[in-house]
Design a protein around this motif. Structure first.
Motif, PDB file in Angstrom:
ATOM      1  N   ALA A 167     -96.811   9.962  23.738  1.00  0.00           N
ATOM      2  CA  ALA A 167     -96.205   9.346  22.554  1.00  0.00           C
ATOM      3  C   ALA A 167     -94.933   8.585  22.906  1.00  0.00           C
ATOM      4  O   ALA A 167     -94.583   7.600  22.232  1.00  0.00           O
ATOM      5  CB  ALA A 167     -95.905  10.418  21.510  1.00  0.00           C
ATOM      6  N   LEU A 168     -94.229   8.997  23.959  1.00  0.00           N
ATOM      7  CA  LEU A 168     -93.001   8.310  24.363  1.00  0.00           C
ATOM      8  C   LEU A 168     -93.287   7.014  25.119  1.00  0.00           C
ATOM      9  O   LEU A 168     -92.417   6.131  25.162  1.00  0.00           O
ATOM     10  CB  LEU A 168     -92.155   9.231  25.234  1.00  0.00           C
ATOM     11  N   MET A 169     -94.461   6.891  25.698  1.00  0.00           N
ATOM     12  CA  MET A 169     -94.758   5.718  26.516  1.00  0.00           C
ATOM     13  C   MET A 169     -94.678   4.407  25.740  1.00  0.00           C
ATOM     14  O   MET A 169     -94.076   3.431  26.220  1.00  0.00           O
ATOM     15  CB  MET A 169     -96.132   5.872  27.170  1.00  0.00           C
ATOM     16  N   PRO A 170     -95.274   4.274  24.533  1.00  0.00           N
ATOM     17  CA  PRO A 170     -95.121   3.003  23.798  1.00  0.00           C
ATOM     18  C   PRO A 170     -93.670   2.682  23.464  1.00  0.00           C
ATOM     19  O   PRO A 170     -93.264   1.514  23.506  1.00  0.00           O
ATOM     20  CB  PRO A 170     -95.953   3.237  22.528  1.00  0.00           C
ATOM     21  N   ILE A 171     -92.878   3.707  23.149  1.00  0.00           N
ATOM     22  CA  ILE A 171     -91.471   3.469  22.825  1.00  0.00           C
ATOM     23  C   ILE A 171     -90.722   2.963  24.049  1.00  0.00           C
ATOM     24  O   ILE A 171     -89.922   2.016  23.974  1.00  0.00           O
ATOM     25  CB  ILE A 171     -90.843   4.763  22.280  1.00  0.00           C
ATOM     26  N   LEU A 172     -90.969   3.573  25.209  1.00  0.00           N
ATOM     27  CA  LEU A 172     -90.337   3.117  26.439  1.00  0.00           C
ATOM     28  C   LEU A 172     -90.805   1.724  26.824  1.00  0.00           C
ATOM     29  O   LEU A 172     -90.043   0.944  27.404  1.00  0.00           O
ATOM     30  CB  LEU A 172     -90.629   4.114  27.566  1.00  0.00           C
ATOM     31  N   THR A 173     -92.061   1.405  26.499  1.00  0.00           N
ATOM     32  CA  THR A 173     -92.576   0.072  26.795  1.00  0.00           C
ATOM     33  C   THR A 173     -91.812  -0.997  26.018  1.00  0.00           C
ATOM     34  O   THR A 173     -91.439  -2.042  26.563  1.00  0.00           O
ATOM     35  CB  THR A 173     -94.073   0.000  26.454  1.00  0.00           C
ATOM     36  N   LEU A 174     -91.562  -0.745  24.736  1.00  0.00           N
ATOM     37  CA  LEU A 174     -90.812  -1.720  23.941  1.00  0.00           C
ATOM     38  C   LEU A 174     -89.358  -1.800  24.383  1.00  0.00           C
ATOM     39  O   LEU A 174     -88.768  -2.886  24.422  1.00  0.00           O
ATOM     40  CB  LEU A 174     -90.895  -1.349  22.459  1.00  0.00           C
ATOM     41  N   TYR A 175     -88.781  -0.668  24.743  1.00  0.00           N
ATOM     42  CA  TYR A 175     -87.363  -0.640  25.096  1.00  0.00           C
ATOM     43  C   TYR A 175     -87.101  -1.314  26.449  1.00  0.00           C
ATOM     44  O   TYR A 175     -86.166  -2.119  26.585  1.00  0.00           O
ATOM     45  CB  TYR A 175     -86.868   0.799  25.123  1.00  0.00           C
ATOM     46  N   PHE A 176     -87.934  -0.996  27.453  1.00  0.00           N
ATOM     47  CA  PHE A 176     -87.726  -1.544  28.792  1.00  0.00           C
ATOM     48  C   PHE A 176     -88.512  -2.827  29.043  1.00  0.00           C
ATOM     49  O   PHE A 176     -88.238  -3.540  30.008  1.00  0.00           O
ATOM     50  CB  PHE A 176     -88.109  -0.507  29.857  1.00  0.00           C
ATOM     51  N   GLY A 177     -89.513  -3.099  28.202  1.00  0.00           N
ATOM     52  CA  GLY A 177     -90.309  -4.300  28.407  1.00  0.00           C
ATOM     53  C   GLY A 177     -91.445  -4.138  29.381  1.00  0.00           C
ATOM     54  O   GLY A 177     -92.245  -5.053  29.571  1.00  0.00           O
ATOM     55  N   GLN A 178     -91.576  -3.006  30.008  1.00  0.00           N
ATOM     56  CA  GLN A 178     -92.674  -2.727  30.943  1.00  0.00           C
ATOM     57  C   GLN A 178     -92.886  -1.202  30.984  1.00  0.00           C
ATOM     58  O   GLN A 178     -92.039  -0.434  30.526  1.00  0.00           O
ATOM     59  CB  GLN A 178     -92.373  -3.278  32.335  1.00  0.00           C
ATOM     60  N   ILE A 179     -94.015  -0.785  31.551  1.00  0.00           N
ATOM     61  CA  ILE A 179     -94.439   0.603  31.461  1.00  0.00           C
ATOM     62  C   ILE A 179     -94.639   1.259  32.816  1.00  0.00           C
ATOM     63  O   ILE A 179     -94.841   2.464  32.915  1.00  0.00           O
ATOM     64  CB  ILE A 179     -95.764   0.686  30.650  1.00  0.00           C
ATOM     65  N   ASP A 180     -94.536   0.507  33.894  1.00  0.00           N
ATOM     66  CA  ASP A 180     -94.904   1.030  35.210  1.00  0.00           C
ATOM     67  C   ASP A 180     -94.047   2.227  35.612  1.00  0.00           C
ATOM     68  O   ASP A 180     -94.570   3.252  36.070  1.00  0.00           O
ATOM     69  CB  ASP A 180     -94.782  -0.081  36.263  1.00  0.00           C
ATOM     70  N   VAL A 181     -92.729   2.115  35.478  1.00  0.00           N
ATOM     71  CA  VAL A 181     -91.836   3.178  35.926  1.00  0.00           C
ATOM     72  C   VAL A 181     -92.056   4.458  35.127  1.00  0.00           C
ATOM     73  O   VAL A 181     -92.120   5.562  35.687  1.00  0.00           O
ATOM     74  CB  VAL A 181     -90.368   2.718  35.832  1.00  0.00           C
TER      75      VAL A 181
END
Length: 392
Positions: A167-181
């Motif tokens: 559930a945190l992954m989409p939020i981190l994606t919007l915040y950082f602009g990418q999801i790899d890390v």
């Protein structure tokens, strides 16, 4: 009883009165004759449910084998009446389920449409909520008897932790602009927790958990990247020119918004046309994973998906070419089909019909979003890589 000859009528044997008839000759064996009281005929007509049960157990006895006063036509009439009643009840039940399915389907569609139009954090938190519930359903399926019988499921505390991470992954994606890390970090933490657990760690635990992170967490993040990451204005969109300024005006209509609307609408059209085409013309099964799917339904769904993509591309003036719109429709269709079959395989191995019961008439979140899980990643890759300047 071994020395008695029993003369028992083929029907109504348990409902008749018993009288013993003794023959004149003492050497002949006793014969037990079952007779019916005269007042039984009225009770028999009132006990149609009992009559039908006797009728079914006797496997359609011939009229001459039935008791006097009860003909084969009467039995057939009672049985047919009961069958018609059952059929009417089933039809009413299916009609009620269909109404419930349509009602909640329209509600979900309108709500999702509004969330997609708003975008930003509203869209992201909606994705995160759906991801959390879907991850919980996935790990419950993994722990079910059908799957857990041949493997060792991950510990329950780790399953719940993975649901929160997904559930945190989409939020981190919007915040950082990418999801790899974030994905790499989450996979490392989960792997270490499994390897350091008490007892004997199993590879099945690691594989099912990692697939859960990929399936329920990583893939849905591409919808955030598609809707919120592609913020280039779709300048040629006619709808944007008349869009109210209070709702964002023309700048609201970005490539990400248009691509998301076309992709979601194409998936809905693919499911609808595939269902209707399969019901009307379906003859050839597609795969044993989902026996109700047919090649005829797949062809109808593909045609409907392409037609919807091309039609919306003319309305939104994006993408500019027919070839790009057709390719986008084909990509959306196969992404939705593959996602549907993947979830069907998981449910089949788990031995369940639905992934959950959250949505009345629709099942769980995974049952409604399985066609979207892979499609977001494919749509984003297509727009980002294969369309020059994002098709503007």
């Amino acid at each position: 009883m071994d020395r008695c000859n029993l003369i028992i009528p083929l029907s109504l044997s348990s409902l008749c009165a018993c009288h013993t008839h003794r023959p004149s000759s003492s050497s002949s064996p006793k014969t037990l004759v079952l007779t019916r009281p005269a007042s039984f005929n009225l009770g028999l007509k009132l006990s149609r449910g009992v009559l039908r049960g006797i009728y079914v157990n006797q496997h359609r006895a011939e009229p001459d084998q039935l008791d006097q006063g009860v003909t084969g036509e009467e039995v057939d009439e009672v049985a047919n009446f009961q069958v018609k009643g059952d059929s009417a009840s089933e039809r009413r039940q299916k009609a009620g389920q269909l109404k419930k399915r349509i009602f909640f389907g329209l509600g979900i569609g309108i709500s999702c449409g509004g969330v997609v139009l708003v975008g930003g954090w509203v869209f992201t938190f909606a994705i995160a909520a759906a991801v959390f519930v879907g991850a919980r359903e996935y790990f419950e399926l993994v722990r079910s008897h059908g799957i857990a019988e041949g493997m060792t499921p991950p510990p329950r505390y780790l399953s719940r932790a993975c649901s929160v991470i997904c559930a945190l992954m989409p939020i981190l994606t919007l915040y950082f602009g990418q999801i790899d890390v974030s994905v790499t970090s989450a996979a490392f933490v989960v792997a270490m927790a499994l390897l350091l657990q008490r007892g004997n760690p199993r590879f099945a635990q690691l594989s099912s958990t990692m697939f859960g992170l990929f399936y329920c967490g990583y893939l849905p993040c591409f919808w955030v990247k598609l809707r919120c990451g592609l913020a280039v204005p779709a300048l040629n969109t006619r709808v944007g020119r008349v869009w109210p300024l209070l709702l964002g005006g023309q700048t609201q209509w970005t490539v990400g918004l248009v691509a998301t609307l076309i992709s979601i609408s194409s998936i809905i059209a693919a499911d609808t046309y595939a269902f209707v085409g399969g019901k009307a013309f379906g003859r050839t099964p597609l795969t044993a994973i989902s026996p109700k799917k047919t090649w005829e339904g797949v062809a109808a769904g593909l045609g409907g998906c392409i037609a919807t993509s091309v039609l919306l591309s003319r309305i939104f003036s994006w993408p500019p070419s027919y070839l790009s719109a057709i390719a986008f429709g084909i990509l959306n269709f196969f992404g939705s089909l593959f996602g549907d079959l993947t979830e069907s395989m998981i449910k089949r191995d788990a031995g369940v019909k639905d992934s959950g019961s959250l949505i009345p008439g629709h099942g769980g979140i995974l049952d409604r979003t399985d066609s979207y899980i892979f499609t977001g990643a494919l749509a984003y890759s297509f727009v980002k890589t294969f369309l020059p300047l994002y098709g503007v």
